[in-house]
Design an enzyme around this catalytic site. Structure first.
Site, mmCIF file in Angstrom:
data_model
loop_
_atom_site.group_PDB
_atom_site.id
_atom_site.type_symbol
_atom_site.label_atom_id
_atom_site.label_comp_id
_atom_site.label_asym_id
_atom_site.label_seq_id
_atom_site.Cartn_x
_atom_site.Cartn_y
_atom_site.Cartn_z
ATOM 1 N N THR A 159 10.228 1.996 -4.090
ATOM 2 C CA THR A 159 10.041 0.578 -3.768
ATOM 3 C C THR A 159 10.670 -0.286 -4.866
ATOM 4 O O THR A 159 11.328 -1.285 -4.586
ATOM 5 C CB THR A 159 8.534 0.262 -3.666
ATOM 6 O OG1 THR A 159 7.986 1.084 -2.644
ATOM 7 C CG2 THR A 159 8.279 -1.196 -3.363
ATOM 8 N N SER B 41 -2.600 5.512 -0.627
ATOM 9 C CA SER B 41 -3.590 4.445 -0.391
ATOM 10 C C SER B 41 -4.627 4.921 0.621
ATOM 11 O O SER B 41 -4.297 5.631 1.571
ATOM 12 C CB SER B 41 -2.904 3.197 0.189
ATOM 13 O OG SER B 41 -1.946 2.715 -0.699
ATOM 14 N N ASN C 37 0.860 -1.181 0.000
ATOM 15 C CA ASN C 37 0.000 0.000 0.000
ATOM 16 C C ASN C 37 0.892 1.225 0.000
ATOM 17 O O ASN C 37 1.383 1.653 1.044
ATOM 18 C CB ASN C 37 -0.909 -0.005 1.229
ATOM 19 C CG ASN C 37 -1.887 -1.156 1.181
ATOM 20 O OD1 ASN C 37 -2.870 -1.107 0.438
ATOM 21 N ND2 ASN C 37 -1.608 -2.220 1.933
ATOM 22 N N GLU C 38 1.089 1.753 -1.199
ATOM 23 C CA GLU C 38 2.019 2.868 -1.369
ATOM 24 C C GLU C 38 1.348 4.186 -0.970
ATOM 25 O O GLU C 38 0.125 4.233 -0.789
ATOM 26 C CB GLU C 38 2.465 2.917 -2.838
ATOM 27 C CG GLU C 38 3.220 1.681 -3.314
ATOM 28 C CD GLU C 38 4.633 1.575 -2.737
ATOM 29 O OE1 GLU C 38 4.964 2.289 -1.764
ATOM 30 O OE2 GLU C 38 5.402 0.736 -3.252
ATOM 31 N N PRO C 39 2.153 5.269 -0.852
ATOM 32 C CA PRO C 39 1.575 6.571 -0.521
ATOM 33 C C PRO C 39 0.370 6.883 -1.408
ATOM 34 O O PRO C 39 0.398 6.643 -2.622
ATOM 35 C CB PRO C 39 2.727 7.538 -0.796
ATOM 36 C CG PRO C 39 3.946 6.717 -0.529
ATOM 37 C CD PRO C 39 3.615 5.327 -0.970
#
Ligand code: F6R
Length: 641
Positions: free
Chosen positions: A184, A169, A165-167
């Protein structure tokens, strides 16, 4: 006392919005965590119930899994009642591919315990695109049907991601297909051959799915996690740092080692949290901080500066600001020396190194074949120039970090040279064909055959030899240790073994050094540098009873990414502009690592640029603190057992 303690707790709680348990090292924390999980598994077994574990991959849980495997093998822990759901998987990804999380879980856990394969669930990186959405909905439902996750393990990415869950999300997000953040993907290069091969997407459980777990453990090991951990724990809740959503969970704990906690306010600037137990190291840390914060050299700091910055305790304890200033100024001043091997015939009571013996035996351990010159090239040159018996020992072959085109180029050279001279040409011809065929047919992410790995290793040996010779060493003082843990042909390494330690101990026994230099990286606990350091520590322990060991000092330098903070430095070796140029030339000998090495890490600069910047930064900070002005400085910390 009671009151002070509870005030401190209160202050800490308002600052750290997730409880943090700080462990001395990743192993200690991982073992504790594994045992808590084992306890929960056994309790459920006693009640005849299943337990649902949410599992993570990456480097963070490796030692937890290792301990669970040990508990299964040696203490009869059964996984028969365990149902597992993994957080994520790259997309697309075939389950049998080397980088798949299916393979990861099998290698580190599932193949070694008695879990029922029917109870294992991992997001499927091979579902056709048009079916992904339905697949994700089913995964989510399946977790609910099992009554939700009892214990969820998490790592934290440097973007602040949990799962993938990247920035950006959302808090209620569910299992879904996501795009991976650039950082990532760069961090994942260590598991792939190149950045191009890292998938752009992944399937991940959502933040909402994670938040439904009954209890959550977030692990963070190593200094490369320090900045993001502070944001996750102390920062405001925001989708820009998805891990901050955990602050709203009622049963979450962070397990982190000291290195990952170094940016937390209670460790970085404890005087901002409450009363401190002042020792010399902490005073130094505070004074350096105050000087940099106010922009004033140490000797110009006033009582007002101290009191306006929560440090009036200090001026009370030391009577006045000047006493503290001079004391810390002297301490820092005494770290500076142009004689890293000790200054002969000088009073050494305030010097970092002993004057005697005037000529020391020295081993510089270099985890990869270029860390010696990158991290301490200036000191290396000085030690040789000052007449010490310097040995350099390259701990690993570094063979995976050579491009295929370089292997091809060298093989062609050998083949053409042999053809031209006619000597032994038949054998070389066969080797040439084997190597070329293997490189021609090599698929993405495929491990090199042994012959290619050897060639790549020899390429790095040649470069290391050239670098060490440039620093003035003769060939009999250049040692290639080829530690076996590294030789997997992949970025995923074997655990450290007895043989790895024995090789280090043998060399030490042979040289009987007065000084040992080693890469003291605390970043990435499973990275090569850390394993190489652990092997050295273990060798020191094993050799502890040798008489020569009482005279053997261990100095730690830091790798290409990170430097000691000023208050940690115990020896700072100045580098003149000319020496810096020579250091650069020594680094240039490592041609296969120039321009764009296969594993550059998350920094676009070349190694020599990073090294120079770092060494210049150290000199600049010394100057800002009001000490002498040098072009650059290399920094070391002494490890005392
Ligand atoms: C892995 C995962 C990721 C990692 C994170 C940290 O299943 O979901 O969130 O936990 O990227 O990775 P490491 O542990 O390798 O530092």
């Amino acid at each position: 006392m009671q009151d002070k303690a509870s005030t401190l707790k209160y202050q800490l709680r308002s600052l750290e919005k997730i409880p943090v348990k700080v462990w001395h090292d990743p192993r200690e924390g991982s073992v504790h965590l594994a045992r808590s999980i084992a306890l929960a598994i056994r309790q459920k077994q006693q009640d005849g119930e299943k337990i649902v574990l949410g599992l993570a991959t990456g480097s963070s849980p490796i030692q937890v899994y290792a301990e669970l495997v040990r508990l299964h093998r040696e203490e009869g822990l059964s996984f028969k009642n365990v149902v597992s759901f993994n957080l994520d998987e790259y997309y697309p990804m075939q389950p049998e591919a080397q980088q798949s999380y299916v393979r990861f879980m099998r290698e580190y856990l599932f193949d070694h315990v008695d879990i029922d394969p029917k109870n294992i669930h991992i997001p499927d990186g091979a579902v056709p695109m048009e079916e992904v959405e339905t697949w994700c909905e089913r995964y989510e439902k399946l977790i609910d049907q099992h009554g939700g996750i009892d214990i969820q393990l998490l790592g934290i990415g440097r973007t602040g991601h949990i799962g993938f869950n990247e920035p950006g999300s959302w808090e209620d997000s569910k299992t879904r297909l996501v795009r991976l953040d650039g950082l990532t993907r760069r961090d994942a290069v260590k598991d792939f051959n190149s950045e191009e091969e890292v998938p752009y997407r992944a399937i991940t459980m959502g933040i909402g799915s994670i938040m439904k777990a009954h209890s959550i453990y977030l692990m963070a090991w190593g200094s490369h996690k320090a900045l993001i951990l502070r944001e996750a724990v102390e920062g405001p809740v925001t989708p820009s740092v998805p891990a901050t959503f955990l602050q709203r969970h009622s049963n979450v704990k962070v397990y982190a080692d000291v290195a990952a906690c170094e940016e937390l306010t209670r460790i970085k600037t404890p005087w901002l949290v409450g009363m401190c137990n002042w020792d010399e190291d902490l005073v130094c840390k505070a004074v350096v901080w105050l000087s940099l914060k106010t922009g004033k050299p140490i000797l110009k700091l006033t009582e007002e500066d101290y009191s306006e910055n929560n440090l009036s305790d200090l001026t009370i304890e030391y009577d006045d600001a000047y006493n503290i200033n001079i004391r810390i100024f002297n301490r820092l001043q005494h770290t500076i020396t142009g004689w890293p091997g000790g200054k002969p015939n000088a009073d050494d009571s305030n010097r970092p190194e002993r004057a005697k013996p005037a000529k020391k035996r020295v081993i510089i351990f270099s985890p990869h074949p270029d860390d010696d010159v990158i991290s301490m090239g200036g000191t290396f040159l000085r030690l040789v120039e000052q007449g010490h018996e310097v040995h350099v020992a390259y701990q690993t072959s570094g063979n995976i970090a050579v491009h295929d085109y370089d292997a091809r180029r060298f093989m062609e050279f050998v083949q053409e040279f042999t053809q031209a001279t006619g000597a032994g040409s038949e054998h070389i011809q066969t080797l040439y064909q084997t190597v070329m065929q293997s490189l021609d047919n090599k698929r993405a992410q495929e491990t090199d055959i042994e012959e290619v790995r050897k060639i790549k290793g020899y390429i790095r040996r040649g470069e290391a030899r050239a670098g060490a010779r440039f620093c003035g060493l003769s060939d009999d003082r250049i040692h290639f240790l080829d530690m076996p843990f590294y030789e997997t042909g992949r970025t995923r390494k074997k655990p450290i073994g007895e043989e790895d330690v024995r090789i280090i101990a043998d060399l030490m026994e042979k040289v009987k050094p007065h000084q040992v230099y080693a890469a003291g990286d605390l970043a990435d606990p499973h990275g090569t540098h850390r394993v190489c350091l652990d092997a050295i520590f273990e060798a020191f322990r094993q050799l502890a009873d040798r008489p020569w060991m009482t005279d053997c000092w261990l100095w730690l330098y830091r790798g290409a990414w990170h430097e000691w903070s000023i208050d940690e430095i115990e020896m700072a070796v100045p580098i003149s502009p000319k020496q810096l140029e020579r250091k650069r030339r020594a680094i240039f000998m490592h041609q296969s690592q120039k321009d764009q090495p296969p594993f550059p890490g998350s920094d676009d600069r070349e190694f020599w640029q990073r090294a120079e910047q770092r060494n210049r930064d150290t000199a600049r900070i010394y100057r800002t603190l009001g000490l002498a002005e040098y072009e650059a400085m290399e920094a070391f910390r002494r490890w005392k057992f």
